[in-house]
Write an enzyme that holds these catalytic residues in place. Structure first.
Site, PDB file in Angstrom:
ATOM      1  CG  ASP A  20      -0.525  -0.834  -5.469  1.00 34.37           C
ATOM      2  OD1 ASP A  20       0.133  -1.883  -5.595  1.00 34.37           O
ATOM      3  OD2 ASP A  20      -1.709  -0.818  -5.064  1.00 34.37           O
ATOM      4  CG  HIS A  37       8.045  -6.254  -8.281  1.00 35.11           C
ATOM      5  ND1 HIS A  37       7.109  -5.393  -7.776  1.00 35.11           N
ATOM      6  CD2 HIS A  37       7.607  -7.500  -7.955  1.00 35.11           C
ATOM      7  CE1 HIS A  37       6.159  -6.089  -7.167  1.00 35.11           C
ATOM      8  NE2 HIS A  37       6.436  -7.367  -7.256  1.00 35.11           N
ATOM      9  CG  LEU A 131      14.565  15.061  -3.827  1.00 38.63           C
ATOM     10  CD1 LEU A 131      13.240  15.822  -3.859  1.00 38.63           C
ATOM     11  CD2 LEU A 131      14.636  14.085  -4.999  1.00 38.63           C
TER      12      LEU A 131
HETATM   13  C1  IPE Z   1       1.179  -1.056  -0.727  1.00 38.32           C
HETATM   14  O1  IPE Z   1       0.759  -1.828  -1.791  1.00 38.32           O
HETATM   15  C2  IPE Z   1       2.632  -1.261  -0.462  1.00 38.32           C
HETATM   16  C3  IPE Z   1       3.554  -0.716  -1.465  1.00 38.32           C
HETATM   17  C4  IPE Z   1       3.225  -0.172  -2.601  1.00 38.32           C
HETATM   18  C5  IPE Z   1       4.941  -0.825  -1.120  1.00 38.32           C
HETATM   19  P1  IPE Z   1       0.136  -3.288  -1.613  1.00 38.32           P
HETATM   20  O2  IPE Z   1      -0.096  -3.797  -2.979  1.00 38.32           O
HETATM   21  O3  IPE Z   1       0.977  -4.086  -0.708  1.00 38.32           O
HETATM   22  O4  IPE Z   1      -1.246  -2.980  -0.864  1.00 38.32           O
HETATM   23  P2  IPE Z   1      -2.609  -3.792  -0.833  1.00 38.32           P
HETATM   24  O5  IPE Z   1      -2.285  -5.172  -0.395  1.00 38.32           O
HETATM   25  O6  IPE Z   1      -3.183  -3.767  -2.213  1.00 38.32           O
HETATM   26  O7  IPE Z   1      -3.477  -3.056   0.136  1.00 38.32           O
HETATM   27  C1  IPE Z   2       3.762  -2.530  -5.680  1.00 40.56           C
HETATM   28  O1  IPE Z   2       3.229  -3.299  -6.705  1.00 40.56           O
HETATM   29  C2  IPE Z   2       5.127  -2.992  -5.247  1.00 40.56           C
HETATM   30  C3  IPE Z   2       5.167  -3.624  -3.922  1.00 40.56           C
HETATM   31  C4  IPE Z   2       4.163  -3.774  -3.107  1.00 40.56           C
HETATM   32  C5  IPE Z   2       6.447  -4.145  -3.484  1.00 40.56           C
HETATM   33  P1  IPE Z   2       2.400  -4.613  -6.404  1.00 40.56           P
HETATM   34  O2  IPE Z   2       3.309  -5.774  -6.356  1.00 40.56           O
HETATM   35  O3  IPE Z   2       1.535  -4.446  -5.201  1.00 40.56           O
HETATM   36  O4  IPE Z   2       1.497  -4.707  -7.702  1.00 40.56           O
HETATM   37  P2  IPE Z   2      -0.008  -5.172  -7.774  1.00 40.56           P
HETATM   38  O5  IPE Z   2      -0.782  -4.306  -6.822  1.00 40.56           O
HETATM   39  O6  IPE Z   2      -0.044  -6.602  -7.383  1.00 40.56           O
HETATM   40  O7  IPE Z   2      -0.396  -4.940  -9.187  1.00 40.56           O
HETATM   41 MG    MG Z   3      -0.355  -3.800  -4.916  1.00 42.91          MG
END
Ligand code: IPE
Ligand code: IPE
Ligand code: MG
Length: 236
Positions: A20, A37, A131
């Protein structure tokens, strides 16, 4: 903080990561979210390699949740393109490392091209055992439970025969041990529909760094923290 470069004695068999913070990583640099990303995927190779090196046997990565489809269309499209590129780019490296690839999630919800890539990746790495790399994509913990119930009913399993072991066997993660350690980067402290069934006794670790900055030293810190935990599983 000084990082202890020694490996701790007690290495978790299975590490699961909620990757995240890509969006915030980019925003904090004045960049578009998709750049975050991209940066996040650059990090995959480092962490996958480090897990192999540290003796982690199973690595599960949460890449896209069932709720992530609700993001703006441009971001979802961009993410699909990035995953497509990463698959192409990293497969040879995964083979080289002896990784065994497995997709965790609803395959029928992703594009045909991605389904074919996944099938190819799983097939070509199926005999590897250095792995075990599970990629959770179009994955939801609740959706997985629904999927298991649907298949139990389809198979005509009798109510009195249902056991915890059987439910586990009907999950996407059938045959894979539960995670010992779950890491969620970016400072958020929630499950966000990750491994609902499998994490009942997992240890949690929440580093503040965004996923693109979660490097080998950060992983080592997580492993040290894990080795200092006392797991009781309800006993004393
Ligand atoms: C969880 O992160 C999903 C992934 C990292 C793939 P999100 O960014 O989607 O979660 P919330 O919305 O903050 O709970
Ligand atoms: C995690 O990073 C990747 C996915 C959920 C695909 P985020 O896109 O949720 O990044 P933040 O949480 O908005 O910073
Ligand atoms: Mg996120």
């Amino acid at each position: 903080m000084e990082i202890d470069q020694q490996l701790p004695k007690d290495i978790p068999t299975h590490v699961a990561i909620i990757m995240d913070g890509n969006g915030r990583w980019a925003e904090s640099r004045g960049l578009p979210r998709l750049m975050g990303h991209r940066a996040g995927t650059e990090n995959l190779r480092t962490i996958i390699r480090a897990c192999g090196e540290f003796g982690v046997k199973y690595l599960k990565l949460y890449a896209f949740s069932t709720e992530n489809w609700g993001r703006p269309e441009d971001e979802v499209k961009g993410l699909m393109k990035i995953f497509d590129d990463v698959f192409e780019r990293e497969l040879a490296e995964l083979i080289d490392q002896g990784a065994n690839l497995k997709y965790i999630g609803r395959k029928d919800g992703v594009s045909e091209k991605m389904q074919a890539q996944i099938k190819h990746g799983e097939e070509i790495t199926k005999d590897n055992d250095k792995l075990f790399l599970n990629v959770a994509f179009n994955y939801g913990g609740r959706d997985e439970i629904v999927y298991a119930i649907q298949r139990l009913i389809e198979d005509g399993v009798k109510a009195e025969d249902v056991s915890e072991e059987m439910v586990s066997d009907y999950m996407f993660t059938s045959g894979i041990p539960d995670p010992d350690l779950v890491i969620r980067t970016s400072g958020e402290k929630r499950l966000s529909n990750f491994l609902t069934w499998q994490t009942v006794y997992s240890e949690w670790y929440f580093p503040d760094v965004y996923w693109p900055d979660f490097n080998k030293d950060e992983l080592l810190k997580a492993l040290h923290e894990y080795s200092n935990r006392k797991r009781r599983f309800g006993k004393i």
